[in-house]
Structure formats: C-alpha cells, structure tokens
Design a protein around this motif. Sequence first.
Motif, mmCIF file in Angstrom:
data_model
loop_
_atom_site.group_PDB
_atom_site.id
_atom_site.type_symbol
_atom_site.label_atom_id
_atom_site.label_comp_id
_atom_site.label_asym_id
_atom_site.label_seq_id
_atom_site.Cartn_x
_atom_site.Cartn_y
_atom_site.Cartn_z
ATOM 1 N N ALA A 50 10.598 31.424 53.633
ATOM 2 C CA ALA A 50 10.354 31.703 55.051
ATOM 3 C C ALA A 50 11.047 30.673 55.932
ATOM 4 N N SER A 51 11.001 29.413 55.524
ATOM 5 C CA SER A 51 11.679 28.364 56.292
ATOM 6 C C SER A 51 13.189 28.567 56.294
ATOM 7 N N ALA A 52 13.727 28.973 55.147
ATOM 8 C CA ALA A 52 15.159 29.225 55.059
ATOM 9 C C ALA A 52 15.571 30.393 55.956
ATOM 10 N N GLU A 53 14.754 31.448 55.949
ATOM 11 C CA GLU A 53 15.067 32.595 56.796
ATOM 12 C C GLU A 53 15.026 32.215 58.271
ATOM 13 N N ALA A 54 14.104 31.356 58.636
ATOM 14 C CA ALA A 54 14.004 30.911 60.034
ATOM 15 C C ALA A 54 15.265 30.162 60.461
ATOM 16 N N VAL A 55 15.849 29.398 59.539
ATOM 17 C CA VAL A 55 17.099 28.693 59.837
ATOM 18 C C VAL A 55 18.187 29.688 60.199
ATOM 19 N N VAL A 56 18.314 30.728 59.384
ATOM 20 C CA VAL A 56 19.375 31.714 59.595
ATOM 21 C C VAL A 56 19.135 32.510 60.873
ATOM 22 N N LYS A 57 17.901 32.938 61.078
ATOM 23 C CA LYS A 57 17.608 33.778 62.241
ATOM 24 C C LYS A 57 17.725 33.022 63.567
ATOM 25 N N SER A 58 17.746 31.701 63.509
ATOM 26 C CA SER A 58 17.889 30.911 64.737
ATOM 27 C C SER A 58 19.343 30.826 65.208
ATOM 28 N N THR A 59 20.276 31.321 64.380
ATOM 29 C CA THR A 59 21.690 31.264 64.739
ATOM 30 C C THR A 59 22.106 32.534 65.476
ATOM 31 N N CYS A 60 23.354 32.544 65.934
ATOM 32 C CA CYS A 60 23.852 33.685 66.708
ATOM 33 C C CYS A 60 23.891 34.952 65.864
ATOM 34 N N ALA A 61 23.573 36.080 66.496
ATOM 35 C CA ALA A 61 23.641 37.367 65.806
ATOM 36 C C ALA A 61 25.094 37.689 65.460
ATOM 37 N N PHE A 62 25.271 38.475 64.404
ATOM 38 C CA PHE A 62 26.613 38.854 63.977
ATOM 39 C C PHE A 62 27.247 39.779 65.007
ATOM 40 N N GLY A 63 28.542 39.559 65.255
ATOM 41 C CA GLY A 63 29.257 40.389 66.210
ATOM 42 C C GLY A 63 30.697 40.597 65.792
ATOM 43 N N PRO A 64 31.465 41.392 66.549
ATOM 44 C CA PRO A 64 32.859 41.678 66.188
ATOM 45 C C PRO A 64 33.710 40.414 66.211
ATOM 46 N N GLU A 65 34.645 40.336 65.267
ATOM 47 C CA GLU A 65 35.462 39.121 65.178
ATOM 48 C C GLU A 65 36.438 39.021 66.338
ATOM 49 N N VAL A 66 36.817 37.791 66.628
ATOM 50 C CA VAL A 66 37.794 37.499 67.675
ATOM 51 C C VAL A 66 39.169 37.433 67.020
ATOM 52 N N SER A 67 40.182 37.875 67.723
ATOM 53 C CA SER A 67 41.536 37.881 67.160
ATOM 54 C C SER A 67 42.006 36.461 66.844
ATOM 55 N N ILE A 68 42.730 36.342 65.746
ATOM 56 C CA ILE A 68 43.310 35.053 65.385
ATOM 57 C C ILE A 68 44.476 34.763 66.330
ATOM 58 N N PRO A 69 44.599 33.531 66.817
ATOM 59 C CA PRO A 69 45.704 33.210 67.737
ATOM 60 C C PRO A 69 47.063 33.510 67.114
ATOM 61 N N SER A 70 47.989 34.012 67.910
ATOM 62 C CA SER A 70 49.315 34.371 67.394
ATOM 63 C C SER A 70 50.055 33.161 66.850
ATOM 64 N N SER A 71 49.699 31.963 67.334
ATOM 65 C CA SER A 71 50.371 30.741 66.879
ATOM 66 C C SER A 71 50.166 30.487 65.389
ATOM 67 N N VAL A 72 49.117 31.093 64.811
ATOM 68 C CA VAL A 72 48.836 30.903 63.383
ATOM 69 C C VAL A 72 49.947 31.504 62.526
ATOM 70 N N ASP A 73 50.690 32.474 63.058
ATOM 71 C CA ASP A 73 51.768 33.110 62.298
ATOM 72 C C ASP A 73 53.070 32.314 62.323
ATOM 73 N N LYS A 74 53.099 31.215 63.047
ATOM 74 C CA LYS A 74 54.330 30.413 63.127
ATOM 75 C C LYS A 74 54.653 29.812 61.766
ATOM 76 N N TRP A 75 55.965 29.703 61.489
ATOM 77 C CA TRP A 75 56.434 29.080 60.252
ATOM 78 C C TRP A 75 56.989 27.694 60.548
ATOM 79 N N PHE A 76 56.755 26.788 59.621
ATOM 80 C CA PHE A 76 57.283 25.422 59.737
ATOM 81 C C PHE A 76 58.220 25.159 58.566
ATOM 82 N N TYR A 77 59.300 24.462 58.881
ATOM 83 C CA TYR A 77 60.308 24.146 57.871
ATOM 84 C C TYR A 77 60.452 22.636 57.809
ATOM 85 N N CYS A 78 60.096 22.072 56.652
ATOM 86 C CA CYS A 78 60.067 20.620 56.507
ATOM 87 C C CYS A 78 61.033 20.207 55.416
#
Length: 288
Positions: free
Chosen positions: A258-286
């Motif tokens: 019950a205590s464990a469930e209370a921890v989880v239920k105190s967090t934000c409800a699940f919702g639709p994901e946010v788009s990943i920033p386009s900058s994540v697709d950048k390539w680096f050449y080292c």
Amino acid sequence: MAFSVEERGRANTLDYRVYFKNAEGTFISPFHDIPIYADEAQNIFHAVVEVSRWTNAKMEIATSDPLNPLKQDVKKGNLRFVANVFPHKGYIWNYGAIPQTWEDPNHKDRDTGCCGDNDPIDICDIGDKVCVRGDVIRVKVLGALALIDEGETDWKLIVINTEDPQAPEYNDIEDVRRLKPGYLEATFDWFKRYKVPDGKPENQFAFGGEFKNRDFAIDTVKSTHEFWKAMITKQSDAGDINCTNTGVADSPFCVSAASAEAVVKSTCAFGPEVSIPSSVDKWFYCEK
C-alpha cells in the motif's frame, strides 16, 4: 518470474517515470526487488533494460527516487540525449543494469584503483532483439570493460540475452570477437567518444581498454552484489541512494504494498509523449 511496468507523466519530459510491478501487481524497485539471479547455478542474471538499441534518450534507474523508477537523466535542467557520434546511431546495444548490484563509491577497486560510481552495474546486451524500455531479460555475462568516468570505476558488462537464438554459441568474450567482428572495437570507441560532443575529453579505461573475460566479469558482478547486500541491510552507508523496497525481507527499508502504491499514485498521471527535439538527430564527426 514475470514483471510489468506502469508509465507515469509524459515521455521526453522531466516528469516521466517508468515504475515496475511483480507478477502479483505489487509495485517494486527494479534496483532492489528484482533478484540478481535468474538461474544462480548457471550464472544467468536478470537485467533491466533502460535504453533500447538505436535510441538516444539517456534513461536510467533513478537511484535516489523512492522505488527507483526509470527516468531520463538531466543535466543543467535539460533532458540528456546521447549524441550520434559517426558511425554510431544512439546506443549500439540494449543498455541497462543488473539489479541488486552496487558500485560502492566508498570502495576503491583493487584492479582499477578508483572507487565505484554509486550505481548498479551496467550491461550492454549484444543480442539481435531490440528490447523495449523496462524489459527484464535473462542474460549470460561474457566479459567486461572498465571505463574510468571522471575518476570513478564504471564497469560495462558485455552480455547476451538468453532468448537470442545464438546465445548458446556465446560463452566468453572471445566468442564476441569471433562471431561479431568489430563489435567490441565499436563498443570501446563508443564509450571513449560519446561525451566529446558535449565538450568533454575522451573517456579513459583501466587495463588499457582491454576487455576482461567471462570469469573476471562474473566475479565483478558478484562483488557488487555483496556491496548491495551491505547497503540494503544498513551495514554500509547508502548515501543518497533510496533503498525503499517491498520484497527484501531482512531490509529495514522494506515497506508495504500500500505504501509503494501511494508513492506511484502521488506522481503525474500518464499522458501522451512529447516530441523528441530535432537536434537529437544531429550527427557528430570526431577525429580519432
């Protein structure tokens, strides 16, 4: 042994979390409640997949959060994504950790000369299957690479999912070198350079970057399990690690379902994901 997950918040935001449940539906800690061994006699271990192969979000077990859900790492208030350092797209294996292990930051490793990084021990699953974030898989340990990350020992275990059709052919680190030529070299290169796009120097390694064999790696896993046992029973200082669990009987940190469930239920409800920033697709050449 079956496990499931419950997502909270919205993916690709600071509030996103992935909580774990056991077969009875009780919320558990993937760090503390999932047994280290899937088959102790055969040295088959459980592993928690934090990051799916080819993805970039730096997900990790939240060691300081109650019940240790998966969350995305944050730096200077921003979500962390690993860079695409040519020719590597995101993570080149399923990446995760072995539960009930702990790289003790107060213990200096006799081989590396550095203390642990305060996390469960990391795994790189080289099996062909692209796992899903939150999967709990059974793995064979094949070897280890000793990354020295900002002065801390950060072991990277090379493992293979036992469900992989080729798993019986892999029993030691030389099998990886023989059957997947170039994969160990790519793994070394990935860990050496993945922070360079952030303006940091190349990472260093113990043993000159040599991959240690199966027996060495298994001994390392077992020693980190002993450190975890001391921590979870309050025989050593956990520091900022949250040891809340629902299934470690001799742990003073064990709480009710019950205590464990209370921890989880105190967090934000699940919702639709946010788009990943386009900058994540950048390539680096080292340059090497």
